[in-house]
Design an enzyme around this catalytic site. Sequence first.
Site, PDB file in Angstrom:
ATOM      1  N   MET A 143       0.815  -1.219   0.000  1.00  0.00           N
ATOM      2  CA  MET A 143       0.000   0.000   0.000  1.00  0.00           C
ATOM      3  C   MET A 143       0.843   1.260   0.000  1.00  0.00           C
ATOM      4  SD  MET A 143      -2.856  -1.393  -0.281  1.00  0.00           S
ATOM      5  CE  MET A 143      -3.895   0.065  -0.155  1.00  0.00           C
ATOM      6  N   HIS A 189      -5.172  -5.005  -8.307  1.00  0.00           N
ATOM      7  CA  HIS A 189      -5.953  -3.817  -7.935  1.00  0.00           C
ATOM      8  C   HIS A 189      -7.414  -4.216  -7.776  1.00  0.00           C
ATOM      9  CE1 HIS A 189      -6.992   0.409  -7.632  1.00  0.00           C
ATOM     10  NE2 HIS A 189      -8.003   0.172  -8.458  1.00  0.00           N
TER      11      HIS A 189
END
Length: 227
Positions: free
Chosen positions: A88, A107
């Site tokens: 992240m 994603h």
Amino acid sequence: MRAAFLASGAGSNLQVMLEHVAAGRLPVTPVLVLSNNPQAGALEHARRHGVPVWCKDHRGIKREEFDAEMVGAIRAAGAQVVVLAGYMRILSREFIQAFSGGILNIHPAVLPSFAGAAGGPDALNYQVRISGCTVHFVSEEPDAGPVIIQAAVPVCAADSLDELMSRIHAMEHRIFPQAVRWFAEGRLKAEGRKVTLLPAPGKSAALASVGNSAVGPWLVSPALEDF
């Protein structure tokens, strides 16, 4: 193929990958798991499977310096592919250039829709009827690299975010190891934005694009073969 994995959180995608490796379904050797979060659950998955870990809190360190350390660790481990399993943090240009064409990311949306860190919540708030997930090569522009495989899931009117994300994660756990397997087998050919899945040895090219009856040709493209 020797693989390094980057993860920042619980590491469910990493756990699935390591289980496939242990079962002989994924032809990679995990050589290193890296994280920018000392509390990441992914680190425990790595240790349980005997994979070396590299972890450092990125706070207070310049991005380029932090990423340079990761590049050094990945190169020292001899990794041939870098897999972003829930990492992240945006990677620096230098990191991406160091492993150009060899970084895969998952994603939680059907790109190019809902790029960014909040793909799932953004799709739910937009009230779309179909969302999903995308595996793509990483480029210098976030969430903009060539698409390898995508899966679609329905978005129901009464869905909570947890319900939608549970559906998306279930498909992530199928298409991400599939993409890594194709890469390890040398079957992904990228030309600009186009990624072609080459046929497996002994199979015709047509079979690479036929829908998998267990999933449905409208749900996953290219069709799943092994996961």
